[in-house]
Write an enzyme that holds these catalytic residues in place. Structure first.
Site, PDB file in Angstrom:
ATOM      1  N   GLN A 262       0.822  -1.210   0.000  1.00 14.44           N
ATOM      2  CA  GLN A 262       0.000   0.000   0.000  1.00 14.44           C
ATOM      3  C   GLN A 262       0.855   1.258   0.000  1.00 14.44           C
ATOM      4  O   GLN A 262       0.490   2.271  -0.607  1.00 14.44           O
ATOM      5  CB  GLN A 262      -0.946   0.005   1.200  1.00 14.44           C
ATOM      6  CG  GLN A 262      -1.965  -1.126   1.162  1.00 14.44           C
ATOM      7  CD  GLN A 262      -2.704  -1.194  -0.166  1.00 14.44           C
ATOM      8  OE1 GLN A 262      -3.439  -0.286  -0.529  1.00 14.44           O
ATOM      9  NE2 GLN A 262      -2.500  -2.285  -0.900  1.00 14.44           N
ATOM     10  N   HIS A 265       1.636   2.965  -3.368  1.00  8.55           N
ATOM     11  CA  HIS A 265       0.625   3.671  -4.158  1.00  8.55           C
ATOM     12  C   HIS A 265       1.007   5.131  -4.357  1.00  8.55           C
ATOM     13  O   HIS A 265       1.024   5.634  -5.476  1.00  8.55           O
ATOM     14  CB  HIS A 265      -0.741   3.588  -3.482  1.00  8.55           C
ATOM     15  CG  HIS A 265      -1.522   2.383  -3.878  1.00  8.55           C
ATOM     16  ND1 HIS A 265      -2.057   2.240  -5.132  1.00  8.55           N
ATOM     17  CD2 HIS A 265      -1.882   1.272  -3.188  1.00  8.55           C
ATOM     18  CE1 HIS A 265      -2.706   1.083  -5.204  1.00  8.55           C
ATOM     19  NE2 HIS A 265      -2.608   0.475  -4.044  1.00  8.55           N
ATOM     20  N   GLU A 330      -8.938   1.065   5.752  1.00  9.32           N
ATOM     21  CA  GLU A 330      -9.436   0.600   4.454  1.00  9.32           C
ATOM     22  C   GLU A 330      -9.203  -0.907   4.327  1.00  9.32           C
ATOM     23  O   GLU A 330     -10.119  -1.671   4.011  1.00  9.32           O
ATOM     24  CB  GLU A 330      -8.716   1.354   3.339  1.00  9.32           C
ATOM     25  CG  GLU A 330      -9.109   0.918   1.940  1.00  9.32           C
ATOM     26  CD  GLU A 330      -8.239   1.541   0.874  1.00  9.32           C
ATOM     27  OE1 GLU A 330      -8.650   1.516  -0.297  1.00  9.32           O
ATOM     28  OE2 GLU A 330      -7.131   2.032   1.195  1.00  9.32           O
ATOM     29  N   HIS A 331      -7.967  -1.334   4.551  1.00  3.03           N
ATOM     30  CA  HIS A 331      -7.604  -2.758   4.494  1.00  3.03           C
ATOM     31  C   HIS A 331      -7.082  -3.188   5.864  1.00  3.03           C
ATOM     32  O   HIS A 331      -6.217  -2.512   6.431  1.00  3.03           O
ATOM     33  CB  HIS A 331      -6.498  -3.012   3.469  1.00  3.03           C
ATOM     34  CG  HIS A 331      -6.792  -2.497   2.097  1.00  3.03           C
ATOM     35  ND1 HIS A 331      -6.217  -1.340   1.597  1.00  3.03           N
ATOM     36  CD2 HIS A 331      -7.608  -2.968   1.130  1.00  3.03           C
ATOM     37  CE1 HIS A 331      -6.652  -1.141   0.370  1.00  3.03           C
ATOM     38  NE2 HIS A 331      -7.503  -2.107   0.057  1.00  3.03           N
ATOM     39  N   ASP A 364      -7.018  -6.694  -4.052  1.00  2.80           N
ATOM     40  CA  ASP A 364      -6.911  -5.612  -5.024  1.00  2.80           C
ATOM     41  C   ASP A 364      -7.252  -6.071  -6.429  1.00  2.80           C
ATOM     42  O   ASP A 364      -7.673  -5.257  -7.261  1.00  2.80           O
ATOM     43  CB  ASP A 364      -5.493  -5.038  -5.022  1.00  2.80           C
ATOM     44  CG  ASP A 364      -5.234  -4.137  -3.831  1.00  2.80           C
ATOM     45  OD1 ASP A 364      -6.212  -3.663  -3.226  1.00  2.80           O
ATOM     46  OD2 ASP A 364      -4.052  -3.905  -3.504  1.00  2.80           O
ATOM     47  N   HIS A 423     -53.313  17.720   5.083  1.00  2.00           N
ATOM     48  CA  HIS A 423     -52.890  16.336   5.293  1.00  2.00           C
ATOM     49  C   HIS A 423     -53.990  15.555   6.001  1.00  2.00           C
ATOM     50  O   HIS A 423     -54.339  14.430   5.609  1.00  2.00           O
ATOM     51  CB  HIS A 423     -51.609  16.296   6.153  1.00  2.00           C
ATOM     52  CG  HIS A 423     -50.344  16.577   5.413  1.00  2.00           C
ATOM     53  ND1 HIS A 423     -50.053  17.799   4.904  1.00  2.00           N
ATOM     54  CD2 HIS A 423     -49.278  15.769   5.120  1.00  2.00           C
ATOM     55  CE1 HIS A 423     -48.852  17.758   4.315  1.00  2.00           C
ATOM     56  NE2 HIS A 423     -48.369  16.538   4.435  1.00  2.00           N
TER      57      HIS A 423
END
Length: 432
Positions: A262, A265, A330-331, A364, A423
């Site tokens: 990661q 990235h 996230e992971h 992934d 109403h």
């Protein structure tokens, strides 16, 4: 040895240091925001002409007319035929696994009938048209095409429009091949904020969509934020993240490269290890030092680890669970002897990878579950992209005469209590 933050939960300033590491603001500066707003306004008012101008300016691509914006499906299919057989097989295998997983996410319409004959229920329908943004040029991700397009098709989306920039005319064949495998309906060679604008507002050539999904740079993210409300969006994604919880019994080289997976990235990505074994943490650090020289993106990894990475010693795995829930990654890799037991106590994570043999990288590309995941602690309230993101729900109410009388009396009391007499009368007429 790469620079990386060292934390210990026993330290008095641990919580403060951890939260400082986790902080990340997905905020475009005033210059980016102003540029994006100008682009959106131009495309909204001038359509194709503005798209062609911005494509020439930002992507260095002069096109003769608006028709040239579209890449014919024949060209998309040809890309799939021309790539190496190993890549064709990998794309088809990944797509099949993503599709099989997505099929389990489908939900159907339902109804039930009450004793007085009143029918209540929920009707499920797919979105009519969805736009898929895909980064282009060298920074191309065919896996993102599959992860976004396949669930949309499983949901039953009527038409899937893909936009992908081709800077300087550079077309990524693997991205086009992935579009062919996923069943994308139309492809346009545009990117940036102008592509988001075209999808949101429509032009003479590019149809307006109901929702825009897919990753992009800061201009794309800012544009998606601006058009939300005119169209739906998937999420505003932050940098990639991985949190590994390890008991100290996994090969440290495996953990080191998982953290790298990661960190490579981009410079803002985050890689964190939680472990109760101080000696093991040092072994992981040594493995990182050893393996870093083999990484083509070593400088990006170094910058990421130095800025936002951390090796954290915890008291025990119980404390690791508490911290993991606070981080809401996230992971999340649970590289421990009994991962299922820990997983049951995790409330906040985009995706969990259980056991020593489950590398996050598999998720992934080809495991099946979606890799479009909530980042920056948004897993506290958000979920992975799925079939449900391409479906809408409409409530069904059908009253019998008896049901109308009963519900009308209740509605009348509540409506009059709110001072909404029309109403009340609307409900009372049918009761009378």
């Amino acid at each position: 040895m790469p620079e990386i933050h060292r934390l210990d939960t026993r330290d008095a300033d641990f919580a403060t240091r951890l939260d400082a590491l986790l902080a990340w603001e997905s905020v475009a500066d005033e210059r980016v925001t102003a540029t994006v707003k100008d682009v959106l306004a131009a495309v909204r008012t001038r359509g194709n002409a503005a798209v062609l101008e911005f494509t020439a300016r930002f992507d260095r691509l002069e096109l003769p007319d608006a028709a040239a914006l579209e890449i014919p499906l024949e060209r998309v299919r040809q890309a799939f035929a021309d790539i190496p057989a190993t890549q064709r097989e990998a794309l088809e295998t990944a797509a099949a696994r993503i599709r099989a997983y997505a099929e389990h996410q489908k939900i159907g319409s339902w109804r039930y009938t009450e004793a007085d004959g009143t029918v209540l229920g929920q009707q499920i329908s797919a979105l009519d048209r969805v736009g898929l943004y895909v980064p282009g040029g060298k920074a191309a991700y065919p896996s993102s095409v599959l992860m976004n397009a396949v669930p949309a098709k499983v949901a039953g989306v009527g038409e899937l429009i893909m936009v992908v920039p081709t800077p300087g005319g550079e077309v990524n064949e693997l991205v086009l091949a992935a579009a062919a495998v996923a069943g994308v309906d139309r492809v346009f060679r545009i990117g940036g904020a102008q592509a988001v604008a075209a999808l949101a507002y429509g032009t003479e050539t590019i149809p307006a969509v109901d929702k825009i999904v897919g990753p992009g740079n800061i201009y794309v993210a800012a544009a998606k934020r601006e058009v939300y409300g005119t169209v739906g969006i998937d999420m505003i994604a932050g940098p990639s993240e991985i949190l590994v919880v390890c008991d100290g019994q996994t090969d440290p080289h495996w953990i080191a490269v998982d953290l790298f997976s990661q960190a490579e990235h981009d410079e803002d990505a985050q890689a964190i290890l939680l472990c109760p074994d101080a000696d093991y943490i040092e072994r992981v650090a040594a493995a990182m030092d050893e393996l870093l020289t083999e990484m083509p993106r070593a400088e990006i990894i170094r910058t990421s680890l130095r800025a936002r990475g951390a090796l954290i010693q915890v008291r025990d795995l119980d404390e690791a669970v508490d911290i993991a829930n606070h981080i809401a990654p996230e992971h999340l890799e649970l590289s421990v002897a009994e991962p299922e037991a820990l997983a049951e106590r995790i409330h906040h994570a985009g995706a969990m990878f259980l056991g020593r043999y489950t590398a996050e990288a598999l998720g992934d590309y080809c495991a099946g579950p979606n890799h479009v995941l909530p980042t920056s602690r948004t897993a506290r309230f958000a979920s992975p992209l799925g079939v449900y993101d391409f479906q809408k729900r409409a409530s069904i109410i059908q009253c019998s005469p008896d049901g109308s009388r009963m519900l009308g009396a209740t509605a009348s009391v509540l409506a009059r209590g709110e001072g909404l007499i029309a109403h009340a009368r609307s409900a009372e007429y049918r009761s009378e």
